[in-house]
Design a protein around this motif. Structure first.
Motif, PDB file in Angstrom:
ATOM      1  N   PHE A 154       1.896  -5.315 -28.358  1.00 32.58           N
ATOM      2  CA  PHE A 154       0.476  -5.019 -28.570  1.00 32.58           C
ATOM      3  C   PHE A 154      -0.290  -6.299 -28.912  1.00 32.58           C
ATOM      4  N   LYS A 155       0.383  -7.222 -29.587  1.00 36.61           N
ATOM      5  CA  LYS A 155      -0.253  -8.533 -29.816  1.00 36.61           C
ATOM      6  C   LYS A 155      -0.497  -9.217 -28.466  1.00 36.61           C
ATOM      7  N   MET A 156       0.480  -9.119 -27.566  1.00 41.55           N
ATOM      8  CA  MET A 156       0.294  -9.710 -26.238  1.00 41.55           C
ATOM      9  C   MET A 156      -0.826  -8.997 -25.482  1.00 41.55           C
ATOM     10  N   ASN A 157      -0.899  -7.648 -25.627  1.00 42.22           N
ATOM     11  CA  ASN A 157      -2.036  -6.916 -25.043  1.00 42.22           C
ATOM     12  C   ASN A 157      -3.351  -7.538 -25.509  1.00 42.22           C
ATOM     13  N   SER A 158      -3.410  -7.796 -26.795  1.00 45.70           N
ATOM     14  CA  SER A 158      -4.647  -8.319 -27.382  1.00 45.70           C
ATOM     15  C   SER A 158      -4.936  -9.734 -26.899  1.00 45.70           C
ATOM     16  N   GLU A 159      -3.899 -10.562 -26.814  1.00 43.68           N
ATOM     17  CA  GLU A 159      -4.109 -11.944 -26.362  1.00 43.68           C
ATOM     18  C   GLU A 159      -4.564 -11.978 -24.896  1.00 43.68           C
ATOM     19  N   LEU A 160      -4.008 -11.084 -24.100  1.00 39.85           N
ATOM     20  CA  LEU A 160      -4.457 -10.997 -22.711  1.00 39.85           C
ATOM     21  C   LEU A 160      -5.929 -10.615 -22.664  1.00 39.85           C
ATOM     22  N   MET A 210      -3.408   1.589 -24.579  1.00 39.61           N
ATOM     23  CA  MET A 210      -4.643   1.711 -25.361  1.00 39.61           C
ATOM     24  C   MET A 210      -5.473   0.442 -25.385  1.00 39.61           C
ATOM     25  N   ILE A 211      -4.851  -0.735 -25.253  1.00 38.58           N
ATOM     26  CA  ILE A 211      -5.620  -1.978 -25.315  1.00 38.58           C
ATOM     27  C   ILE A 211      -5.902  -2.472 -23.894  1.00 38.58           C
ATOM     28  N   SER A 212      -5.874  -1.575 -22.934  1.00 41.11           N
ATOM     29  CA  SER A 212      -6.224  -1.929 -21.563  1.00 41.11           C
ATOM     30  C   SER A 212      -7.723  -1.729 -21.339  1.00 41.11           C
ATOM     31  N   ASP A 213      -8.252  -2.420 -20.357  1.00 39.86           N
ATOM     32  CA  ASP A 213      -9.680  -2.300 -20.055  1.00 39.86           C
ATOM     33  C   ASP A 213     -10.009  -0.930 -19.479  1.00 39.86           C
ATOM     34  N   ARG A 214      -9.104  -0.391 -18.709  1.00 35.15           N
ATOM     35  CA  ARG A 214      -9.345   0.905 -18.081  1.00 35.15           C
ATOM     36  C   ARG A 214      -8.072   1.740 -18.201  1.00 35.15           C
ATOM     37  N   ARG A 228     -14.954 -14.989 -20.820  1.00 31.56           N
ATOM     38  CA  ARG A 228     -14.344 -14.154 -21.841  1.00 31.56           C
ATOM     39  C   ARG A 228     -15.195 -12.899 -22.063  1.00 31.56           C
ATOM     40  N   VAL A 229     -14.747 -11.797 -21.498  1.00 31.94           N
ATOM     41  CA  VAL A 229     -15.404 -10.510 -21.707  1.00 31.94           C
ATOM     42  C   VAL A 229     -14.345  -9.548 -22.211  1.00 31.94           C
ATOM     43  N   LYS A 230     -14.390  -9.250 -23.470  1.00 34.78           N
ATOM     44  CA  LYS A 230     -13.372  -8.366 -24.032  1.00 34.78           C
ATOM     45  C   LYS A 230     -13.534  -6.967 -23.478  1.00 34.78           C
ATOM     46  N   ASN A 231     -12.434  -6.237 -23.488  1.00 33.01           N
ATOM     47  CA  ASN A 231     -12.543  -4.877 -22.987  1.00 33.01           C
ATOM     48  C   ASN A 231     -13.309  -4.007 -23.971  1.00 33.01           C
ATOM     49  N   PRO A 232     -14.031  -2.999 -23.485  1.00 34.66           N
ATOM     50  CA  PRO A 232     -14.968  -2.245 -24.331  1.00 34.66           C
ATOM     51  C   PRO A 232     -14.298  -1.463 -25.449  1.00 34.66           C
ATOM     52  N   ARG A 233     -13.004  -1.239 -25.364  1.00 29.32           N
ATOM     53  CA  ARG A 233     -12.349  -0.474 -26.427  1.00 29.32           C
ATOM     54  C   ARG A 233     -12.200  -1.306 -27.699  1.00 29.32           C
ATOM     55  N   ILE A 234     -12.267  -2.622 -27.590  1.00 24.00           N
ATOM     56  CA  ILE A 234     -12.148  -3.462 -28.787  1.00 24.00           C
ATOM     57  C   ILE A 234     -13.359  -4.378 -28.950  1.00 24.00           C
ATOM     58  N   LEU A 286     -19.485  -2.193 -35.613  1.00 22.60           N
ATOM     59  CA  LEU A 286     -20.863  -2.156 -36.110  1.00 22.60           C
ATOM     60  C   LEU A 286     -21.439  -0.749 -35.986  1.00 22.60           C
ATOM     61  N   LYS A 287     -21.135  -0.093 -34.863  1.00 27.57           N
ATOM     62  CA  LYS A 287     -21.640   1.269 -34.662  1.00 27.57           C
ATOM     63  C   LYS A 287     -21.128   2.195 -35.767  1.00 27.57           C
ATOM     64  N   GLU A 288     -19.874   2.011 -36.121  1.00 23.28           N
ATOM     65  CA  GLU A 288     -19.277   2.852 -37.158  1.00 23.28           C
ATOM     66  C   GLU A 288     -19.948   2.608 -38.497  1.00 23.28           C
TER      67      GLU A 288
END
Length: 576
Positions: A177-183, A207-211, A556-562, A568-570
């Motif tokens: 999952f750390k690698m998911n995040s680094e990707l 879960m840490i995928s873009d789609r 660098r465009v992070k995926n919308p899930r993270i 901030l919304k929360e």
């Protein structure tokens, strides 16, 4: 580099070797290739036909059937880590072909991707010992090459009887999952298809995928129905807990629900098609991929299986590079090393290979010295060449058949240690994609110096005749029993019983070390990424070179899930 003065290298095989020698070597290589083919087939079968039928009865495809439908028609996947856990048994006398997960370079919509898919014919896609490391290695390859990652998830979680080998530690399952995040942080696209079980840690890989896509029989849960029943006495199905109805329409943890495997695979292809196309065609600068003048299959006859026999390294290059054209850099310096630039599939690559046989000796011109060893001038030459490739963004390919460094009083006086340090620094700090091939020998510090796996090449390949060790079995046995031998390596003692024990001990060490040098033993424990036959080598190198040129830059465009906006919304309007 806008212009490279490439010249023709190589000569016809018939002018190099007589017919009997060619036939003898080809026959020896064919035996190794037959073993490789049989073992690959064995791994690809997973747990066998009964488990394939079980998957089909559920209306699902096996992981390799999914991969076959996902890739471009007419193309083939290039698996890495095929032999992880090969020949190893686990509690219950169970085996885990390919560590229960397929990792492969695959061409999808004309883009190279890394595909990571649980083998649902092997314990329902469970994670075995070394499965997390294999997944992380594939993610690292994708990160270094900036290749999109596709996850084909069908995972029942950890293989619990061996959880102590997969859960804790630096490269435990959580590191995936750390690698998911680094990707994600590096802007590398990740697309996940959830086809079935996705339990506990298995739930975080998509879960840490873009789609994230889900089929109607897929679910993602922190705890499955059985655990909920035991812990909370609730009778509820896993689909009700975390099926597509929940995650697509309520939690937002997935994006799209699709009816079945086939539709999901089409959807993934559609996602990949929307990504920027490869830059490889641009970097060819109008050049076309051209076959070598001398067929790569001739390597089977050219390369002797016996590591004590020599061959001409130029002839190897002539059977790997486009049109057998090569620009050799500084051929008069450090003759034991050959380095230069050539095209592979129309794209420039730097190649470094060590020469076999006798080579010139600048310290003692009247005394040629053996090749296959690193000397001062050769080290300086390949260090400078590797740095130049790095500066120019040219991917590097190391082809090693090396016995180690020069040793002895003169080598120390000439400062070989310091020269080696320079090469280590170069290999450690270069950022250009680097690929390493173990052609035959990979011994001692020479293996490290020529960009062995500890220096993190993107991919390390081994041929079926590659041998990886500190030293040969007999040499190591002599070193281990050194105090019991005289200067001529003869056993000193006259006691019959003690002599027998020493002889048996030396035989045991030699046999064990020779077994450890088997390339399948290295591949079993991830000490090499993949075993490929000599005839497959050019295809692999052409494809790896193309992958090195695919990414044309990144934003660098992070995926919308993270997104940070999520937090901030929360804080602004969420629950308190």
């Amino acid at each position: 580099m806008s212009f490279v003065p490439l010249t023709t290298i190589g000569t016809p095989l018939a002018s190099l070797l007589d017919e009997a020698t060619r036939a003898e070597r080809a026959e020896a290589t064919a035996k190794h290739d037959a073993t490789l083919t049989a073992r690959r087939h064995q791994v690809h079968e997973g747990w066998g036909a009964a488990y394939v039928e079980r998957v089909h009865k559920k209306g699902k495809l096996t992981v390799r059937e999914r991969l076959a439908q996902l890739i471009d028609p007419g193309s083939e996947p290039f698996e890495v880590g095929t032999f992880v856990n090969y020949g190893q048994t686990f509690p219950g006398d169970q085996i885990s072909p390919a560590a229960g997960v397929v990792t492969a370079f695959a061409r999808i919509e004309q883009r190279w991707c890394m595909v990571i898919g649980n083998d649902n014919t092997v314990a329902s896609g469970a994670w075995w010992p070394r499965t997390p490391e294999k997944i992380q290695r594939a993610q690292t390859m994708a990160l270094r090459l900036r290749l999109p990652v596709v996850y084909l998830v069908d995972c029942s979680g950890l293989f619990l009887p061996e959880q102590a080998k997969t859960f804790p530690g630096l490269h435990g399952a959580g590191h995936i999952f750390k690698m998911n995040s680094e990707l994600s942080a590096a802007g590398v696209p990740q697309v996940a298809g959830v086809f079935g079980d996705c339990i506990a840690g298995g739930g975080y890989m998509p879960m840490i995928s873009d789609r994230v896509y889900m089929t109607e029989q897929a679910y993602m849960v922190i705890a499955g129905a059985a655990l909920i029943k035991g812990a909370k006495s609730q009778k509820i199905t896993s689909l009700d807990i975390g099926g597509p109805e929940v995650h697509v329409h309520q939690s937002g943890c997935a994006d799209v629900r699709v009816p079945d495997d086939e539709t999901l695979l089409i959807s993934i292809r559609r996602e990949i098609a929307m990504l920027p196309s490869s830059g490889a065609a641009y970097y060819r600068h109008g050049a076309q991929a051209m076959a070598p003048r001398y067929a790569p299959r001739e390597l089977a006859s050219l390369m002797p299986n016996d590591y004590r026999e020599v061959y001409d390294a130029h002839q190897v290059l002539a059977r790997l590079v486009d049109q057998s054209l090569f620009w050799e850099c500084m051929p008069q310096v450090g003759e034991e090393m050959i380095c230069g630039v050539a095209r592979l599939g129309g794209l420039y690559a730097g190649l470094i290979i060590n020469r076999q046989g006798l080579v010139g000796n600048p310290e003692h011109p009247e005394q040629p010295r053996p090749g296959g060893i690193l000397y001062r001038a050769g080290i300086a030459k390949i260090s400078a060449f590797a740095r130049a490739c790095n500066d120019d963004g040219i991917p590097l390919i190391w082809l090693q058949d090396i016995s180690g460094f020069d040793i002895g009083a003169e080598a120390e006086r000439l400062g070989l240690l310091a020269y080696g340090s320079s090469l280590i620094y170069t290999n450690s700090t270069n950022t250009v994609p680097t690929f390493t091939v173990l052609l035959r020998k990979a011994s001692g510090a020479g293996y490290y110096a020529m960009s062995g796996l500890p220096f993190e090449p993107v991919v390390q390949l081994s041929t079926p005749i590659a041998r990886q060790s500190v030293m040969e079995g007999r040499t190591l046995a002599i070193a281990a029993f050194n105090t019991k031998l005289d200067d001529d390596f003869q056993i000193v003692t006259q006691d019959t019983n003690e002599r027998g024990k020493i002889e048996a001990g030396m035989r045991e060490v030699e046999t064990r070390i020779e077994g450890d040098m088997d390339p399948y033993a290295a591949a079993r424990q991830l000490d090499t990424d993949e075993i490929v036959s000599l005839s497959e080598l050019r295809t692999w190198l052409v494809n790896l070179t193309e992958m090195a040129y695919q990414a044309t830059g990144h934003r660098r465009v992070k995926n919308p899930r993270i997104w940070s906006m999520h937090d901030l919304k929360e804080l602004v309007g969420g629950l308190r």
